[in-house]
Structures are given as C-alpha cells and as structure tokens.
Design a protein around this motif. Structure first.
Motif: not given
Length: 79
Positions: A14-17, A19, A22-23, A34-35, A37
């Motif tokens: 999981l890569d919260p940073q 995400q 991306a948000h 889409d993603d 990392r």
C-alpha cells in the motif's frame, strides 16, 4: 564516481502517499491518472573509481540503510 539509487515500494505494498497525490491530481482537474506510486531518489558521490566495486558498495548501502528491502525495491545507476 556518481551513483543514483531509485527506491520504490514493492508491488502490492500500500502506498498512501501515492494515493494522496492521485487524489490531489484529480481534485486539480488532472483526469486519466489511474495510479500513482511515490518513491525516492538518492544521489551519491563516491570516491570509488572501479564500476563493479562502486556498484557492490552501493548495493551494500541499500541493503543496510537506504532501502527497507522487506517492502521496497531499489535500482542502482552508476555513471
């Protein structure tokens, strides 16, 4: 001699940073991402003159300090 190390989370971790980025990109109107990392780049200036020895030394640095090899992978560039 210069060395550059790219450290990234392994696939499946999981890569919260990433995400969050991306948000934020979506909120700024950048569609089609889409993603994301996120990783880090570490530049080293080495006294070593032998390429093979320099790579071995940087690999040891990565294994001991620069990367958490349980959850991260790394790539080394020597030049």
């Amino acid at each position: 001699m210069k060395a550059r190390v790219h450290v990234m989370l392994k696939d499946g971790v999981l890569d919260p940073q990433g995400q969050a980025v991306a948000h934020a990109l979506g909120a700024l109107g950048f569609e089609g991402v889409d993603d994301v990392r996120q990783g880090k780049v570490i530049d080293l200036d080495l006294a070593e003159t032998d390429i093979a020895a320099a790579e071995a030394k940087v690999r040891e640095m990565c294994e001991k300090l620069l990367a958490n090899t349980v959850i991260e992978r790394y790539d080394i560039e020597i030049g």
